[in-house]
Design a protein around this motif. Structure first.
Motif, PDB file in Angstrom:
ATOM      1  N   GLY A 143       0.812  -1.205   0.000  1.00  0.00           N
ATOM      2  CA  GLY A 143       0.000   0.000   0.000  1.00  0.00           C
ATOM      3  C   GLY A 143       0.847   1.256   0.000  1.00  0.00           C
ATOM      4  N   VAL A 144       0.278   2.336  -0.526  1.00  0.00           N
ATOM      5  CA  VAL A 144       1.017   3.590  -0.663  1.00  0.00           C
ATOM      6  C   VAL A 144       1.152   4.313   0.668  1.00  0.00           C
ATOM      7  N   ASP A 145       0.084   4.419   1.430  1.00  0.00           N
ATOM      8  CA  ASP A 145       0.128   5.226   2.656  1.00  0.00           C
ATOM      9  C   ASP A 145       1.217   4.740   3.607  1.00  0.00           C
ATOM     10  N   ALA A 146       1.325   3.436   3.801  1.00  0.00           N
ATOM     11  CA  ALA A 146       2.320   2.896   4.729  1.00  0.00           C
ATOM     12  C   ALA A 146       3.736   3.028   4.205  1.00  0.00           C
ATOM     13  N   ASN A 147       3.884   3.319   2.910  1.00  0.00           N
ATOM     14  CA  ASN A 147       5.209   3.351   2.284  1.00  0.00           C
ATOM     15  C   ASN A 147       5.521   4.687   1.616  1.00  0.00           C
ATOM     16  N   ARG A 148       4.770   5.719   1.948  1.00  0.00           N
ATOM     17  CA  ARG A 148       4.949   7.002   1.263  1.00  0.00           C
ATOM     18  C   ARG A 148       6.366   7.543   1.453  1.00  0.00           C
ATOM     19  N   HIS A 149       6.896   7.481   2.668  1.00  0.00           N
ATOM     20  CA  HIS A 149       8.249   7.981   2.933  1.00  0.00           C
ATOM     21  C   HIS A 149       9.274   7.237   2.082  1.00  0.00           C
ATOM     22  N   THR A 150       9.156   5.911   2.000  1.00  0.00           N
ATOM     23  CA  THR A 150      10.092   5.113   1.215  1.00  0.00           C
ATOM     24  C   THR A 150       9.974   5.428  -0.264  1.00  0.00           C
ATOM     25  N   LEU A 151       8.746   5.533  -0.768  1.00  0.00           N
ATOM     26  CA  LEU A 151       8.530   5.808  -2.190  1.00  0.00           C
ATOM     27  C   LEU A 151       8.997   7.208  -2.565  1.00  0.00           C
ATOM     28  N   GLU A 152       8.739   8.188  -1.717  1.00  0.00           N
ATOM     29  CA  GLU A 152       9.180   9.552  -2.017  1.00  0.00           C
ATOM     30  C   GLU A 152      10.701   9.651  -1.984  1.00  0.00           C
ATOM     31  N   THR A 153      11.341   8.922  -1.073  1.00  0.00           N
ATOM     32  CA  THR A 153      12.804   8.898  -1.052  1.00  0.00           C
ATOM     33  C   THR A 153      13.337   8.279  -2.342  1.00  0.00           C
ATOM     34  N   PHE A 154      12.722   7.193  -2.756  1.00  0.00           N
ATOM     35  CA  PHE A 154      13.167   6.533  -3.985  1.00  0.00           C
ATOM     36  C   PHE A 154      13.007   7.449  -5.204  1.00  0.00           C
ATOM     37  N   THR A 155      11.857   8.081  -5.375  1.00  0.00           N
ATOM     38  CA  THR A 155      11.654   8.919  -6.562  1.00  0.00           C
ATOM     39  C   THR A 155      12.572  10.138  -6.532  1.00  0.00           C
ATOM     40  N   ARG A 156      12.933  10.602  -5.339  1.00  0.00           N
ATOM     41  CA  ARG A 156      13.939  11.675  -5.256  1.00  0.00           C
ATOM     42  C   ARG A 156      15.285  11.171  -5.746  1.00  0.00           C
ATOM     43  N   TYR A 157      15.706  10.015  -5.262  1.00  0.00           N
ATOM     44  CA  TYR A 157      16.966   9.437  -5.722  1.00  0.00           C
ATOM     45  C   TYR A 157      16.955   9.259  -7.240  1.00  0.00           C
ATOM     46  N   HIS A 158      15.869   8.729  -7.749  1.00  0.00           N
ATOM     47  CA  HIS A 158      15.742   8.426  -9.174  1.00  0.00           C
ATOM     48  C   HIS A 158      15.972   9.691 -10.004  1.00  0.00           C
ATOM     49  N   HIS A 159      15.391  10.789  -9.572  1.00  0.00           N
ATOM     50  CA  HIS A 159      15.559  12.059 -10.283  1.00  0.00           C
ATOM     51  C   HIS A 159      16.980  12.604 -10.099  1.00  0.00           C
TER      52      HIS A 159
END
Length: 330
Positions: A289-305
């Motif tokens: 789920g997104v809500d429980a993993n928002r911090h992890t996903l936002e960190t990843f998309t920052r790294y990706h960029h």
């Protein structure tokens, strides 16, 4: 209504096994599950949409989403998660004793875009100040020559990425000293066979990774589940049904990991490790789920960029089908 006949390309993890043995089904569907290695799945999915439902590299899915060219619609079932401090293999004769020593070095990667390497480079940047543009990247197969990126890349000019010789492998070049290090999701054979002067940057990686989690609350996500976009457009109910099935399969796996009366894994103290993981990371330590993993996903998309893989930071909602972001509750 006729049931959909759908193929599933996915690794046979404990958390997906119930989809393979039939204990869990996708409502309205009959699955043909194919248990394959992730690298084969990704190659076949990104080069021809070989599977109706497919395990996907989070990084490659983000690349294609940023371009508006994603052939799969993802659901936030994170079937692969791995801490990656264990994925840094070094020459021990190059003065590399700290992560900071990797700046200016020549480092091999099977693909620049693989998710494991996005996390490794991000960790090196945030924790140790080593940026992607401070390293000379060399790409090739770890054990088989000729590997290329699964999705074409358009990297900034300050990223030095070049292909190794067509008959060479990263494992060989690490062993003979042409590379200072190799980053990746699996150990090169030069390490596993004990080649001279080949070792781990973090020999005590479990302790380092546990400390990393305590500091950052990040449990790196590697893979998501995708559904062919054409199928979703024809059957908009499908993403939630697929997501529910993967959640049910994971719940069964966690129940089995906690079973001490008879062990489901061939590890004498696996139940103890399961409870230790819950104590450190919480009851739902392998959360979907997104809500429980928002911090992890936002960190990843920052790294990706930041690493030049996406021209902008991709929004979390862009990565997943909207219907999976707000599920009904009892």
């Amino acid at each position: 209504m006729n049931r959909l006949q759908l193929s599933l390309g996915c690794c046979d993890y404990d958390r997906t096994r119930a989809l393979f043995d039939g204990r869990v089904t996708v409502e309205g569907c009959d699955l043909l599950p194919l248990a394959l290695h992730p690298e084969e799945i990704f190659h076949r999915a990104f080069n021809g949409q070989a599977f109706d439902i497919s395990e996907l590299s989070l990084s490659s899915h983000t690349v294609m989403t940023a371009r508006g060219q994603a052939d799969y619609v993802a659901v936030p079932a994170f079937v692969s998660r791995v801490f990656r401090h264990s994925g840094i293999y070094i020459r021990t004769d190059r003065g590399i004793t700290r992560p900071e020593d990797l700046a200016g070095k020549t480092i091999g990667v099977p693909e620049y875009q693989i998710t494991a390497n996005v996390w490794i480079r991000g960790m090196l940047q945030d924790d140790y100040g080593v940026r992607a543009n401070q390293v000379h990247w060399r790409r090739g197969g770890v054990e088989q020559a000729g590997r290329q990126e699964r999705a074409p890349l358009q990297l900034p000019d300050d990223i030095d990425l070049a292909q190794i010789a067509p008959n060479a492998t990263l494992s060989e070049q690490l062993a003979n000293g042409e590379l200072d290090a190799v980053f990746g999701a699996k150990a090169p054979s030069s390490f596993t066979r004990g080649a001279p002067n080949v070792g781990l940057l973090f020999p005590d990686f479990k302790q380092v990774e546990q400390d990393y989690y305590r500091r950052t609350r990040l449990f790196p996500i590697m893979h998501v589940i995708g559904i062919r976009r054409a199928l979703v457009e024809q059957h908009p109910w499908l993403p939630v049904s697929v997501f529910k099935a993967f959640n049910q399969a994971k719940a069964l796996a966690m129940t089995e990991l906690a079973q001490i009366g008879h062990l489901y894994t061939s590890l004498p103290w696996g139940v103890s490790e399961y409870h230790a993981s819950r104590a450190l990371m919480g009851d739902d330590f392998w959360s979907y789920g997104v809500d429980a993993n928002r911090h992890t996903l936002e960190t990843f998309t920052r790294y990706h960029h930041e690493q030049g893989l996406s021209p902008r930071q991709v929004g979390i909602a862009e990565l997943f089908d909207p219907s999976t972001l707000d599920l009904s509750k009892n």
